[in-house]
Design an enzyme around this catalytic site. Sequence first.
Site, mmCIF file in Angstrom:
data_model
loop_
_atom_site.group_PDB
_atom_site.id
_atom_site.type_symbol
_atom_site.label_atom_id
_atom_site.label_comp_id
_atom_site.label_asym_id
_atom_site.label_seq_id
_atom_site.Cartn_x
_atom_site.Cartn_y
_atom_site.Cartn_z
ATOM 1 N N HIS A 1 49.154 31.621 36.975
ATOM 2 C CA HIS A 1 48.944 31.989 35.713
ATOM 3 C C HIS A 1 50.122 31.055 34.962
ATOM 4 C CE1 HIS A 1 46.621 35.419 37.296
ATOM 5 N NE2 HIS A 1 45.930 35.043 36.088
ATOM 6 N N ASN B 1 38.744 31.406 40.038
ATOM 7 C CA ASN B 1 40.186 31.264 40.473
ATOM 8 C C ASN B 1 40.444 32.311 41.687
ATOM 9 O OD1 ASN B 1 40.155 29.729 38.446
ATOM 10 N ND2 ASN B 1 41.431 31.137 36.991
ATOM 11 N N ASP B 2 39.956 33.465 41.437
ATOM 12 C CA ASP B 2 39.927 34.607 42.528
ATOM 13 C C ASP B 2 38.539 34.605 43.604
ATOM 14 O OD1 ASP B 2 42.103 36.296 42.040
ATOM 15 O OD2 ASP B 2 41.239 36.859 40.142
ATOM 16 N N GLU C 1 34.117 37.913 40.761
ATOM 17 C CA GLU C 1 35.215 37.428 41.455
ATOM 18 C C GLU C 1 35.752 37.712 42.808
ATOM 19 O OE1 GLU C 1 38.767 37.657 38.703
ATOM 20 O OE2 GLU C 1 38.074 39.675 38.101
ATOM 21 N N ARG D 1 45.594 31.810 46.078
ATOM 22 C CA ARG D 1 45.663 30.944 44.983
ATOM 23 C C ARG D 1 47.018 30.355 44.461
ATOM 24 N NH1 ARG D 1 43.484 34.568 39.958
ATOM 25 N NH2 ARG D 1 44.320 33.285 38.548
ATOM 26 N N ARG E 1 42.325 37.094 27.908
ATOM 27 C CA ARG E 1 42.556 37.838 29.071
ATOM 28 C C ARG E 1 43.869 38.861 28.264
ATOM 29 N NH1 ARG E 1 42.887 32.488 31.730
ATOM 30 N NH2 ARG E 1 42.209 33.052 33.851
ATOM 31 N N ARG F 1 38.161 40.692 28.031
ATOM 32 C CA ARG F 1 38.350 41.269 29.396
ATOM 33 C C ARG F 1 39.231 42.425 29.554
ATOM 34 N NH1 ARG F 1 40.324 37.720 34.325
ATOM 35 N NH2 ARG F 1 42.431 38.175 33.421
ATOM 36 N N CYS G 1 34.301 31.563 33.915
ATOM 37 C CA CYS G 1 35.752 31.551 33.230
ATOM 38 C C CYS G 1 36.680 31.023 34.195
ATOM 39 C CB CYS G 1 35.788 32.829 32.447
ATOM 40 S SG CYS G 1 35.958 34.274 33.414
HETATM 41 C C1 PEP Z 1 39.459 34.026 37.733
HETATM 42 O O1 PEP Z 1 39.815 34.845 38.764
HETATM 43 O O2 PEP Z 1 38.811 33.077 37.985
HETATM 44 C C2 PEP Z 1 39.840 34.670 36.416
HETATM 45 C C3 PEP Z 1 39.307 34.010 35.353
HETATM 46 O O3 PEP Z 1 40.650 35.366 36.176
HETATM 47 P P1 PEP Z 1 42.315 35.289 36.361
HETATM 48 O O4 PEP Z 1 42.624 33.848 36.643
HETATM 49 O O5 PEP Z 1 42.997 35.798 35.149
HETATM 50 O O6 PEP Z 1 42.386 36.147 37.564
HETATM 51 MG MG MG Z 2 40.608 36.772 38.182
#
Ligand code: PEP
Ligand code: MG
Length: 575
Positions: A190, A455-456, A432, A466, A297, A333, A503
């Site tokens: 993050h 990302n997840d 995700e 990650r 977010r 979200r 996203c």
């Molecule tokens: C993701 O997981 O791709 C996402 C956009 O959410 P975050 O990065 O906030 O977990």
């Molecule tokens: Mg995520």
Amino acid sequence: MGRLTGIAASSGISIAPAYLLVEPDLSFETVTDREPSEEIARLDKALQQAQAEIEQIRETAAKSIGEEEAQVFDAHLLVLADPEMMDQVKDIITNEKVNAEHALKQVSDMFITMFESMEDNPYMQERAADIRDVSDRVMAALLAIRLPSPVGINEQVIVVANDLTPSDTAQLNKEFVRAFVTDIGGRTSHSAIMARSLEIPAIVGTESITQEIKDGQMMIVDALEGVVIIDPSDEEIAEYKEKAKAYEAQRAEWAKLVDAPSVTKDGKEVEIAANIGTPQDAEGAVENGADGVGLYRTEFLYMDSPDFPTEDEQYESYKEVLEKMDGKGVVVRTMDIGGDKFLPYLPLPEEMNPFLGYRAIRISLAEPKMFKTQLRALLRSSVHGDLRIMFPMIATLNEYRKAKAILDEVHKELVDEGHKVSDDYQVGIMIEIPAAAVNAKQFAKEVDFFSIGTNDLIQYTMAADRMNEKVSYLYQPYNPAILSLIKNVIDASHAEGKWTGMCGEMGGDQMAIPLLIGMGLDEFSMSASSVLESRSLISKLDSKEMEALADKAINECGTVEEVMELVEKAVAELD
Ligand code: PEP
Ligand code: MG
């Protein structure tokens, strides 16, 4: 001179001295037989220095992160001014003839232990933290060590740290922090995501930058390539100044597309939206010509607040974003706390695997009061624009149904209370978790849209954390397995007349975009700074050719290298 590589997490090139943001070593030797008056004079001088530093940090913090957040430093000044603690330190110096460091440590430890033992009193727990901060500052002054503090930075530097928490990152003042470099972390941690929304160049996961560089040493950060140069030569500085200039020129070219539509060479329209973390970020989305917000977010609203944000506070934030986006779609979200994001006022259980644990919708469903407050604020804001509500971390259809039922219940309550609520907001989910991606066909019947959180999704599909640079080689957006899952989700949504966005960071990845266009992705959401570059790329792509490319990648490639080779070849042929 030294060279280090890491993961380029936020584009740009910077040249500035390093500012080491690492825990300093405050150990000292205890000395006896000291002249008390001299030690008391040293202590008084250290106290004055600490006071001046805290006042200066408070002033900078108020400007960069806001008056409310800066108030923590008022508490620090109060601790410093409290005679009870410092009189005891002076008594020990006088009676035991020890050095000021020893006396300070003895007294501050006693106070900290006393306040910390009042376990069920959060106020006292906070006092313990304040005393620790203040006594560390006085100790550092006694030892002539500079105590780093992100909010206190007031000259051009490159921040170097082992890791930066999202709250450290939020405190960085863009005016002075030219870049940051960390030992650990990945492109989707993050702090990296926040660096992109703050448009601060960043390189993460260098493994050893904090060991390699000294405070104040000159460095070059090339966050286009992921290269750090320590103590560069004059030639290197000149070379990188040129490179930075060329990058700026390229950005100026892209900037011409700010009002252009997002359309492929053969006329297929898509949406290029921005990811935001705060209502202020919506300005960056507008300035960069985003077609909407594809991910707000909202947990940063919770993280920036000393307690749960009230319904009205949340309503104001959502309204602000919808109004700034002026009728363009805004995907908000619901809160995604857990994983690497915590709230001081919401104690969560210690977990072995926080990313696989109590997080996001799992918390919201278990805490209906908190969840309903957010949903009430969201629905009230729905009259101010094109609102799209999205639930994160959905694994099962039952979770979605439960969340949707609560939303419908809240809608009815608001209408009964006489509030205005729009009738045409959309409700969707993040894809995700692999279970949801595989089962997309069933979800598509009930939701209005999907947004793929790569990302997840990648970390769960590849079983590769990650945040962990040791396994970052497994973090493979172009792995045929990931591409297959994405294609399955897009096709499932289209079969039901619904739309799919992305996203996760892959949505703004220039290598992935040709494949995603080929798979029929409807909306791409990314950091605002990538919108124009992506619009430029998409305008050069033919959707039919990309469809063939994506088919080939999914059906004929066995490895990520084969996919990359295919895409690189296709991109090289573009004009
Ligand atoms: C993701 O997981 O791709 C996402 C956009 O959410 P975050 O990065 O906030 O977990
Ligand atoms: Mg995520």
